[in-house]
Design a protein around this motif. Structure first.
Motif, PDB file in Angstrom:
ATOM      1  N   LEU A 153      -1.064   7.342  -9.247  1.00  0.00           N
ATOM      2  CA  LEU A 153      -0.374   8.140  -8.235  1.00  0.00           C
ATOM      3  C   LEU A 153      -0.760   7.656  -6.837  1.00  0.00           C
ATOM      4  O   LEU A 153       0.098   7.565  -5.943  1.00  0.00           O
ATOM      5  CB  LEU A 153      -0.723   9.624  -8.401  1.00  0.00           C
ATOM      6  CG  LEU A 153      -0.078  10.573  -7.390  1.00  0.00           C
ATOM      7  CD1 LEU A 153       1.443  10.524  -7.487  1.00  0.00           C
ATOM      8  CD2 LEU A 153      -0.560  12.007  -7.606  1.00  0.00           C
ATOM      9  N   MET A 154      -2.044   7.323  -6.652  1.00  0.00           N
ATOM     10  CA  MET A 154      -2.502   6.810  -5.361  1.00  0.00           C
ATOM     11  C   MET A 154      -1.744   5.536  -4.981  1.00  0.00           C
ATOM     12  O   MET A 154      -1.367   5.333  -3.820  1.00  0.00           O
ATOM     13  CB  MET A 154      -4.006   6.533  -5.415  1.00  0.00           C
ATOM     14  CG  MET A 154      -4.582   6.048  -4.080  1.00  0.00           C
ATOM     15  SD  MET A 154      -6.208   5.297  -4.267  1.00  0.00           S
ATOM     16  CE  MET A 154      -5.815   3.797  -5.176  1.00  0.00           C
ATOM     17  N   LYS A 175       1.264   4.724  -5.726  1.00  0.00           N
ATOM     18  CA  LYS A 175       2.589   5.112  -5.232  1.00  0.00           C
ATOM     19  C   LYS A 175       2.500   5.671  -3.810  1.00  0.00           C
ATOM     20  O   LYS A 175       3.345   5.387  -2.955  1.00  0.00           O
ATOM     21  CB  LYS A 175       3.232   6.157  -6.153  1.00  0.00           C
ATOM     22  CG  LYS A 175       3.791   5.591  -7.441  1.00  0.00           C
ATOM     23  CD  LYS A 175       4.662   6.608  -8.155  1.00  0.00           C
ATOM     24  CE  LYS A 175       5.309   5.986  -9.397  1.00  0.00           C
ATOM     25  NZ  LYS A 175       6.280   4.929  -9.057  1.00  0.00           N
ATOM     26  N   CYS A 176       1.446   6.467  -3.558  1.00  0.00           N
ATOM     27  CA  CYS A 176       1.286   7.083  -2.237  1.00  0.00           C
ATOM     28  C   CYS A 176       1.189   6.024  -1.131  1.00  0.00           C
ATOM     29  O   CYS A 176       1.689   6.230  -0.017  1.00  0.00           O
ATOM     30  CB  CYS A 176       0.033   7.968  -2.207  1.00  0.00           C
ATOM     31  SG  CYS A 176       0.125   9.455  -3.210  1.00  0.00           S
ATOM     32  N   TYR A 231       7.358   5.574  -0.520  1.00  0.00           N
ATOM     33  CA  TYR A 231       7.531   7.027  -0.533  1.00  0.00           C
ATOM     34  C   TYR A 231       6.921   7.655   0.708  1.00  0.00           C
ATOM     35  O   TYR A 231       5.867   7.219   1.183  1.00  0.00           O
ATOM     36  CB  TYR A 231       6.836   7.653  -1.763  1.00  0.00           C
ATOM     37  CG  TYR A 231       7.355   7.170  -3.092  1.00  0.00           C
ATOM     38  CD1 TYR A 231       8.393   7.819  -3.742  1.00  0.00           C
ATOM     39  CD2 TYR A 231       6.782   6.051  -3.707  1.00  0.00           C
ATOM     40  CE1 TYR A 231       8.855   7.383  -4.974  1.00  0.00           C
ATOM     41  CE2 TYR A 231       7.229   5.600  -4.937  1.00  0.00           C
ATOM     42  CZ  TYR A 231       8.277   6.277  -5.565  1.00  0.00           C
ATOM     43  OH  TYR A 231       8.731   5.843  -6.787  1.00  0.00           O
ATOM     44  N   THR A 232       7.551   8.690   1.214  1.00  0.00           N
ATOM     45  CA  THR A 232       6.944   9.504   2.256  1.00  0.00           C
ATOM     46  C   THR A 232       6.063  10.566   1.581  1.00  0.00           C
ATOM     47  O   THR A 232       6.124  10.768   0.367  1.00  0.00           O
ATOM     48  CB  THR A 232       8.010  10.222   3.100  1.00  0.00           C
ATOM     49  OG1 THR A 232       8.716  11.164   2.258  1.00  0.00           O
ATOM     50  CG2 THR A 232       9.004   9.222   3.685  1.00  0.00           C
ATOM     51  N   LYS A 233       5.268  11.259   2.388  1.00  0.00           N
ATOM     52  CA  LYS A 233       4.431  12.328   1.854  1.00  0.00           C
ATOM     53  C   LYS A 233       5.287  13.405   1.183  1.00  0.00           C
ATOM     54  O   LYS A 233       4.957  13.884   0.091  1.00  0.00           O
ATOM     55  CB  LYS A 233       3.604  12.947   2.984  1.00  0.00           C
ATOM     56  CG  LYS A 233       2.676  14.068   2.527  1.00  0.00           C
ATOM     57  CD  LYS A 233       1.858  14.611   3.701  1.00  0.00           C
ATOM     58  CE  LYS A 233       0.952  15.749   3.262  1.00  0.00           C
ATOM     59  NZ  LYS A 233       0.150  16.287   4.402  1.00  0.00           N
ATOM     60  N   ILE A 259       6.512  12.276  -2.237  1.00  0.00           N
ATOM     61  CA  ILE A 259       5.454  12.365  -3.253  1.00  0.00           C
ATOM     62  C   ILE A 259       5.300  13.817  -3.699  1.00  0.00           C
ATOM     63  O   ILE A 259       5.159  14.108  -4.896  1.00  0.00           O
ATOM     64  CB  ILE A 259       4.110  11.823  -2.719  1.00  0.00           C
ATOM     65  CG1 ILE A 259       4.182  10.303  -2.541  1.00  0.00           C
ATOM     66  CG2 ILE A 259       2.964  12.198  -3.647  1.00  0.00           C
ATOM     67  CD1 ILE A 259       4.261   9.511  -3.843  1.00  0.00           C
ATOM     68  N   LYS A 260       5.324  14.754  -2.745  1.00  0.00           N
ATOM     69  CA  LYS A 260       5.255  16.177  -3.089  1.00  0.00           C
ATOM     70  C   LYS A 260       6.379  16.554  -4.043  1.00  0.00           C
ATOM     71  O   LYS A 260       6.185  17.313  -4.994  1.00  0.00           O
ATOM     72  CB  LYS A 260       5.321  17.036  -1.824  1.00  0.00           C
ATOM     73  CG  LYS A 260       4.041  17.083  -1.021  1.00  0.00           C
ATOM     74  CD  LYS A 260       4.198  18.047   0.154  1.00  0.00           C
ATOM     75  CE  LYS A 260       2.897  18.220   0.921  1.00  0.00           C
ATOM     76  NZ  LYS A 260       3.060  19.167   2.057  1.00  0.00           N
TER      77      LYS A 260
END
Length: 355
Positions: free
Chosen positions: A224-225, A227-228, A233-235, A238-239
């Motif tokens: 996941l990190m 991808k972050c 992706y924006t924050k 990701i949410k």
């Protein structure tokens, strides 16, 4: 004279509400909001006005004299950690949900709607057993990162109602039982009810537990990190992957469990694998919770809208019935639980706490 209670329970695409005269139901209904209607409400104020208007229109349609309503009960939203019970809706509570201080969720709107109607109709408004009821064992909060503590966000209202219904059927006090309660809906949450306290569980909103129709559940942190920090992706995106666009939405492109069931029954390979993983993950998380009481579990209760899927319940039973007896309570009992809390407050049997 009976007390007339207006109950409000907003969800992401619907608003449930009902009127009760004491325990006698006058009516209950679900107002469905289309994706286009929801998308058109750009702000909290827009959404508040839209949903309040829909409720008042329905009360007019049902010919409910608003003067006859004695109190309003709303589902509680994302608030600070609280003890179970009823709370009077006040300015501090409204400020916290309006600002999204503890997170944003459709259930936050219920508090704001109830407060607005309360002021308009000059009647008291309360919440009961909000999603942030905190009874966790201290050891359950600890993670492997010092500054990250687990927090409880459960479908506490429905879980607690179902646990009490089950205890009543057994003829045993709720406080004498160890129960694993699994709410199966658009989001999934689990709670270990250990002799009257929910001491552990899974918070699907934060990315814990099994995936659901639209939530990711637990995923490998390192991946996941990546991808972050990939730049793709924006924050906010990701949410959304964690809560909103995860789960079945990500795996097979739909959050509609009837459509998932149709594809599974048709033998669609992707759908069958996603379904099997769904059963596997739910069962594995139930097994993990059973360790908290060293396997001393009196019952596993499956509730929520997805609990109507008989094959799913059967497949979960096959995996975990060795732990404890399985009981299904399909649907939600939130409106009735809010009604009961409202009646207790009005009758003086329950003191509403200050937020």
């Amino acid at each position: 004279m009976p007390y007339r209670i207006l109950v409000i329970d907003p969800g992401s695409t619907s608003t449930k509400l009902g009127i009760w005269d004491d325990e006698k139901k006058n009516f209950s209904v679900t107002i469905t909001h289309t994706d286009a209607e929801i998308a058109a409400q750009f702000s909290v104020d827009d959404n508040l006005a839209f949903r309040s208007r829909a409720i008042m229109d329905l009360l007019d349609e049902k010919e409910i004299d608003t003067v006859s309503i004695d109190c309003i009960m709303s589902r509680g939203g994302l608030l600070r950690p609280l003890s179970r019970g009823a709370y009077k809706i006040n300015n501090a509570m409204c400020q916290d949900v309006y600002s999204g201080k503890y997170g944003r969720h459709a259930s936050n709107l219920g508090i704001l709607i109830a407060r607005e109607l309360s002021e308009k109709l000059h009647i008291p408004a309360y919440i009961a057993d909000p999603v942030t009821v905190d009874e966790l064992n201290e050891v359950a909060r600890v993670t492997g990162i010092r500054d990250i503590k687990r927090r409880p966000v459960y479908h506490f209202l429905n879980q607690n109602a179902v646990a009490h219904i089950h205890a009543k059927i057994l003829g045993v006090p709720y406080e004498d039982l160890n129960l694993i309660v699994v709410h199966l809906g658009g989001g999934i949450s689990m709670g270990l009810h250990n002799q009257g306290r929910v001491v552990d569980g899974s918070n699907g909103l934060d990315g814990e537990g099994p995936f659901s129709p639209e939530r990711s559940g637990s995923v490998p942190a390192m991946l996941l990190m990546e991808k972050c920090f990939s730049g793709e992706y924006t924050k906010d995106e990701i949410k959304k992957l964690i809560a909103g666009q995860g789960g079945f939405v990500s795996l097979i492109g739909t959050r509609d469990l009837q459509e998932v069931e149709k594809r599974v029954n048709a033998g669609n390979g992707e759908a069958v694998m996603a379904y099997e993983a769904f059963v596997y993950n739910i069962s594995k998380c139930i097994g993990a919770l059973a360790t908290v009481t060293s396997g001393q579990i009196d019952g596993i209760l499956l509730t929520g809208g997805i609990a109507r899927w008989k094959q799913l319940i059967s497949d979960i039973r096959d995996r975990v019935s060795w732990i404890a007896p399985i009981s299904a309570y399909p649907g939600e009992y939130e409106l009735e639980a809010l009604r009961d809390a409202g009646l207790q407050v009005m009758r003086g049997e329950l003191k509403a706490q200050e937020y």
